[in-house]
Design an enzyme around this catalytic site. Structure first.
Site, PDB file in Angstrom:
ATOM      1  N   SER A   1      92.541  50.319 -29.272  1.00  0.00           N
ATOM      2  CA  SER A   1      93.299  51.493 -29.708  1.00  0.00           C
ATOM      3  C   SER A   1      92.368  52.649 -30.065  1.00  0.00           C
ATOM      4  O   SER A   1      91.205  52.451 -30.413  1.00  0.00           O
ATOM      5  CB  SER A   1      94.149  51.155 -30.936  1.00  0.00           C
TER       6      SER A   1
HETATM    7  N1  SAH Z   1      94.207  45.654 -32.044  1.00  0.00           N
HETATM    8  C1  SAH Z   1      93.502  45.778 -30.774  1.00  0.00           C
HETATM    9  C2  SAH Z   1      94.247  46.624 -29.755  1.00  0.00           C
HETATM   10  C3  SAH Z   1      95.163  45.767 -29.078  1.00  0.00           C
HETATM   11  S1  SAH Z   1      96.024  46.275 -27.650  1.00  0.00           S
HETATM   12  C4  SAH Z   1      92.105  46.309 -30.956  1.00  0.00           C
HETATM   13  O1  SAH Z   1      91.737  46.683 -32.071  1.00  0.00           O
HETATM   14  O2  SAH Z   1      91.373  46.322 -29.976  1.00  0.00           O
HETATM   15  C5  SAH Z   1      97.359  45.133 -27.817  1.00  0.00           C
HETATM   16  C6  SAH Z   1      96.992  43.672 -27.668  1.00  0.00           C
HETATM   17  O3  SAH Z   1      98.188  42.933 -27.924  1.00  0.00           O
HETATM   18  C7  SAH Z   1      96.555  43.266 -26.259  1.00  0.00           C
HETATM   19  O4  SAH Z   1      95.328  42.619 -26.312  1.00  0.00           O
HETATM   20  C8  SAH Z   1      97.679  42.338 -25.783  1.00  0.00           C
HETATM   21  O5  SAH Z   1      97.226  41.301 -24.928  1.00  0.00           O
HETATM   22  C9  SAH Z   1      98.195  41.799 -27.098  1.00  0.00           C
HETATM   23  N2  SAH Z   1      99.560  41.279 -27.080  1.00  0.00           N
HETATM   24  C10 SAH Z   1     100.633  41.725 -26.382  1.00  0.00           C
HETATM   25  N3  SAH Z   1     101.720  40.971 -26.662  1.00  0.00           N
HETATM   26  C11 SAH Z   1     101.329  40.034 -27.565  1.00  0.00           C
HETATM   27  C12 SAH Z   1     101.981  38.944 -28.234  1.00  0.00           C
HETATM   28  N4  SAH Z   1     103.274  38.666 -28.031  1.00  0.00           N
HETATM   29  N5  SAH Z   1     101.271  38.198 -29.091  1.00  0.00           N
HETATM   30  C13 SAH Z   1      99.950  38.441 -29.322  1.00  0.00           C
HETATM   31  N6  SAH Z   1      99.272  39.432 -28.703  1.00  0.00           N
HETATM   32  C14 SAH Z   1      99.946  40.218 -27.842  1.00  0.00           C
END
Ligand code: SAH
Length: 218
Positions: free
Chosen positions: A65
Site C-alpha cells: 500500500s
Molecule cells: N498490508 C499489505 C498490503 C496488502 S495488499 C502491505 O503492507 O504490504 C492486500 C493483500 O491482501 C494481498 O497480499 C492479498 O493477497 C491479500 N488478501 C486478499 N484477500 C485476502 C483474504 N481473504 N485473506 C487474507 N489475505 C487476503
C-alpha cells in the site's frame, strides 16, 4: 543484503515530511514509518521508488500500500502499546511492521501461499518477533487468537465480514476499506460499543486490491 544506509534514512525522513504534510498527526505512526526500511519490502528493481508516496507491485498480483494509506489506516486504529491487532492481507509485511513498531502484538493473515512464504521469511530476517503470520482466509479472522483490540483490513472488501466484527473486543476498532463503485473503496471505521452495538464512520475514498475468499496456492 538487508542494508539500510544513510541515503535510505534521508529519503525516509522526506517521506515522513510528505505524509505529515498530507495531514497525518499521530507521532507514533510517523515514527514507525521513519524507522522501517521500506526498500527491503519491495523487489530490488523498485529500489528507487521505495520512498515515494506510492503503492507498488510486490508479486503474485499484489501491491504494497501507499505509505500515506498505511499511515491513514493506522492513525484511525489508535494503536496503543501491548494491544492485540489482527491484520487481514499481510502482503509485503510492511503494515504489520508499522503496527509492531508501535508496540502492538500483531496477528496477520495472507491468502496467497507464495507471498505468505516470502514475507514470513523477511519478517524473521528483520527480527520482528512480535508479528505472527498465518496462511489462510482473512474473512474468517483468527477465532482461536481473538478477541482483538484492533482489526485492520488492507484489501477492498465487498462487505464487512461478520467474523471480524465478532472477534473485536468491546471498545475495539476495526478499519476496513469497503467497496463503492469503479474499483474504489470507502474507508470505514467501526467501533464496538457493546456486545451488540457497533458505530460506523466513513473516512473518504481509497483504492485497494480486492479481498478474495479462500486460500490460493500461487
Ligand atoms: N498490508 C499489505 C498490503 C496488502 S495488499 C502491505 O503492507 O504490504 C492486500 C493483500 O491482501 C494481498 O497480499 C492479498 O493477497 C491479500 N488478501 C486478499 N484477500 C485476502 C483474504 N481473504 N485473506 C487474507 N489475505 C487476503
Amino acid at each position: 543484503m538487508l542494508e539500510d544506509n544513510y541515503r535510505h534514512k534521508g529519503l525516509r525522513k522526506k517521506l515522513v515530511d510528505t505524509i505529515r504534510a498530507k495531514g497525518i498527526k499521530d507521532e507514533a505512526v510517523l515514527n514507525a514509518i521513519n524507522n522501517i526500511p521500506r526498500h527491503l519490502f519491495l523487489d530490488s528493481s523498485f529500489l528507487n521508488f521505495a520512498y515515494q508516496d506510492q503503492a507498488f507491485p510486490i508479486g503474485s498480483g499484489q501491491t504494497i500500500s501507499q505509505p500515506y494509506t498505511v499511515a491513514f489506516q493506522t492513525e484511525l486504529l489508535e494503536v496503543a502499546k501491548g494491544e492485540k491487532v489482527l491484520e487481514v492481507g499481510t502482503g509485503s509485511g510492511y503494515q504489520a511492521c508499522v503496527l509492531a513498531e508501535m508496540g502492538a502484538k500483531v496477528f496477520t493473515i495472507e491468502r496467497q501461499k507464495k507471498l505468505f512464504d516470502k514475507t514470513k521469511k523477511l519478517l524473521e530476517n528483520l527480527k520482528y518477533f512480535s508479528i505472527k503470520t498465518f496462511y489462510g482466509d482473512g474473512y474468517k479472522g483468527l477465532p482461536t487468537f481473538g478477541p482483538f483490540d484492533k482489526v485492520i483490513v488492507t484489501a477492498g472488501a465487498p462487505v464487512v465480514p461478520n467474523d471480524l466484527l465478532m472477534q473485536l473486543k468491546i471498545g475495539g476498532r476495526l478499519v476496513i476499506p469497503v467497496d463503492l463503485e469503479n474499483d474504489y473503496q470507502e474507508m470505514i471505521l467501526i467501533k464496538r460499543v457493546s456486545e451488540t452495538e457497533y458505530e460506523r464512520q466513513s473516512h473518504g475514498k481509497f483504492r485497494f486490491v480486492p479481498l478474495l475468499s479462500d486460500k490460493a496456492r500461487d
